[in-house]
Enzyme design. Structure first.
Site, PDB file in Angstrom:
ATOM      1  N   HIS A 127       0.833  -1.199   0.000  1.00  0.00           N
ATOM      2  CA  HIS A 127       0.000   0.000   0.000  1.00  0.00           C
ATOM      3  C   HIS A 127       0.871   1.253   0.000  1.00  0.00           C
ATOM      4  O   HIS A 127       1.636   1.475   0.936  1.00  0.00           O
ATOM      5  CB  HIS A 127      -0.901  -0.007   1.235  1.00  0.00           C
ATOM      6  N   HIS A 151     -12.344   5.466  -5.173  1.00  0.00           N
ATOM      7  CA  HIS A 151     -12.939   4.170  -4.896  1.00  0.00           C
ATOM      8  C   HIS A 151     -14.103   3.846  -5.820  1.00  0.00           C
ATOM      9  O   HIS A 151     -14.649   2.739  -5.755  1.00  0.00           O
ATOM     10  CB  HIS A 151     -13.398   4.109  -3.438  1.00  0.00           C
TER      11      HIS A 151
END
Length: 575
Positions: A127, A151
């Site tokens: 990440h 998202h």
């Protein structure tokens, strides 16, 4: 190599349990591409390797990687994946209690999404937002994913499904949605789970400190929450604001009146709770009040009608100042007896052209969130948060201060020698302007840094009340023996177009973010990092807490200190 070269923060993590399956090559590839993209897009992310401040918004949203143009499949594939994610019943069921146990790399990192349970432990090291992904560990992804448009990219769920290990128990899913109607707080709004909660009822919470220094404007969900009573449910269509105490008689205004009858003004202003950093006073001697850390302070852009304009429409004239001294505010939030929250400010602040006091109906370009006073609140720049009354219902020009408990018997400072047996609240003035303040948001107290890093970046915020501009922040890496001046950072506009002119004297309402990059001391095993701010009146922070300790734990603005350990490289230790 691209991933490691452009994302050095990804190497901070220890190797994961070898029994876990290897990370998906697709996810690893996507992580590398995302990291590269964020580093190279100079138009949006101005600080090169400091693209991490953008990803602060992503926080625990693994979708930051998962959603960034991962594949070129059709949208129909995603629809079918959504159905698979939501309906797969062949996997085991887990309780929320079991999920909550998995909140670290040591015990695994589990998250939930739409009733599914996912083990994303192996994804953490990929990440590009670094350890901030752990903020969602043991909880739901939805609050993080819903905040940012990244998202909504097509193939988030397709990649997320690779990490699915089971489903959340039906009862726990229902619990997340249930509301206890008899609870006066049952209609309170949802809050972001990243907030550190100091009190549930009433709700009071602050963001993790590292989030504060990621953005000049604090996103509304992360803006600290300070409520004294349940959040009222206010119908904007029937909302009415009463303005009283002026020769012209009472004036009643609707929300639409405020928006159409008065010019809209916008002010960027920092609000700080009087109890910010109270926890440091508790370490000296216990005080009464919420145990705030260093993040009961935030910065936002506020828009609305000027209080000055509204008072003039209600009949204010210069001769009113011959008898009036204060402007009182009452909120629509009330306790079980019907007592409302109230406060007041000096009349000269309220009517001054330079005071910039707003009856705000927007925050960061949107309608005020419920926790921040929807539909209308007072914003009093440069003044303690307690006077910025939310859910405003009544304004009254008066010769007297507000008689509210929060004006008369709270939010006042006293001598360190005053205790609860001897305190006389009438002997001290109500806090209005706050003193100069600064704090270190990164690294955190107790953090460890590797010797191989060679340099350390220290970040924080600084602000002073009354519109006094912070002109310098001094940082020490050796407990205050030697000092260096930090680089002051303004807003996004300044980052794009260069330094802006200094605000007019007395109208520096917004904080300064600051940063210092310095070499690690060659021989030190530990560092005590200290910061102190100076404003344009040359007010400076006191060097320690004991001389400013008070029984309510307010006005805590001593030098901020964090302890950091320097870890030696394994090769050097073996040698």
């Amino acid at each position: 190599m691209l991933l490691l070269r452009r994302c050095p923060s990804l190497t901070r993590f220890a190797p994961l349990n070898s029994q876990r399956r290897q990370a998906s090559p697709v996810a690893a590839s996507c992580a590398a591409r995302l990291c590269s993209s964020y580093s190279e897009d100079k138009r949006s992310y101005q600080h090169g390797p400091r693209w991490k401040h953008v990803l602060a918004g992503v926080l625990a949203g693994t979708g930051a990687v998962l959603a960034y143009n991962l594949h070129q499949h059709k949208a129909e594939r995603v629809d079918s994946t959504v159905q698979t994610v939501e309906t797969s019943a062949s996997l085991p069921f887990f309780s929320q209690e079991e999920v909550t146990k998995h909140r670290s790399l040591e015990h695994g990192v589990w998250v939930t999404y739409k009733g599914g349970v996912y083990d994303i432990t192996e994804f953490v090291a990929m990440h590009p937002g670094g350890e901030k992904i752990l903020l969602a560990a043991g909880g739901a992804l939805e609050p993080f994913w819903s905040l940012y448009a990244v998202h909504s990219q097509e193939h988030v769920l397709e990649i997320l499904s690779e990490y699915k290990i089971g489903n959340l128990n039906v009862d726990d899913v229902k619990k997340q949605q249930s509301v206890v109607s008899s609870d006066p707080y049952s209609s309170d709004p949802e809050r972001h789970p990243v907030l550190h909660v100091n009190s549930l009822k009433p709700f009071n919470a602050e963001p993790p400190p590292e989030i504060l220094s990621d953005s000049f404007i604090t996103p509304s969900p992360f803006f600290f929450k300070r409520n004294h009573l349940p959040v009222p449910q206010v119908d904007p269509a029937s909302y009415r604001l009463q303005v009283e105490g002026l020769p012209g008689g009472a004036l009643t205004l609707s929300l639409q009146d405020l928006k159409t009858r008065f010019p809209k003004h916008t002010v960027t202003a920092t609000l700080q709770c009087a109890g910010n950093r109270r926890s440091e006073m508790n370490k000296v001697k216990q005080v009464k009040g919420l145990n705030w850390g260093i993040a009961a302070i935030s910065n936002a852009t506020w828009s609305g009608a000027r209080l000055r304009d509204v008072l003039q429409a209600a009949g204010y004239r210069a001769d009113v100042a011959q008898w009036a001294r204060h402007v009182q505010f009452e909120g629509l939030d009330k306790d079980v007896t019907g007592t409302t929250y109230g406060a007041s400010i000096p009349l000269n602040k309220a009517v001054s052209e330079d005071g910039d006091v707003l009856l705000a109906y927007e925050m960061n370009g949107e309608d005020l969130p419920a926790d921040h006073g929807f539909p209308v609140r007072v914003v009093v720049p440069g003044t303690v948060g307690a006077r910025n009354v939310k859910w405003l219902g009544r304004i009254m020009v008066s010769a007297e201060e507000s008689g509210s408990h929060w004006q008369q018997n709270d939010y006042k400072g006293f001598s360190p020698g005053t205790d609860w047996d001897t305190v006389d609240f009438k002997s001290a003035p109500a806090i209005q302007e706050l003193p100069v303040q600064s704090a270190i948001t990164a690294p955190a107290d107790g953090a460890a840094v590797d010797r191989s890093a060679e340099t350390l970046t220290v970040k924080g915020y600084a602000w002073s009340g009354g519109g006094r501009e912070v002109v310098r922040v001094d940082v020490s890496l050796d407990g205050g023996k030697t000092w260096q001046a930090a680089r002051l950072r303004g807003g996004e506009e300044e980052q794009q177009h260069g330094p802006r002119p200094a605000p007019p004297p007395g109208r520096a309402w917004a904080w300064k973010l600051w940063e210092l990059e310095a070499p690690l001391p060659p021989d030190a095993q530990r560092m005590e990092i200290v910061c102190k701010a100076v404003d344009n009146s040359y007010n400076m922070q006191p060097d320690s807490v004991p001389p400013i300790w008070n029984l309510r734990g307010v006005l805590s603005n001593a030098w901020h200190r964090v302890q950091v350990e320097i870890r030696e490289d394994e090769e050097e230790e073996e040698a």
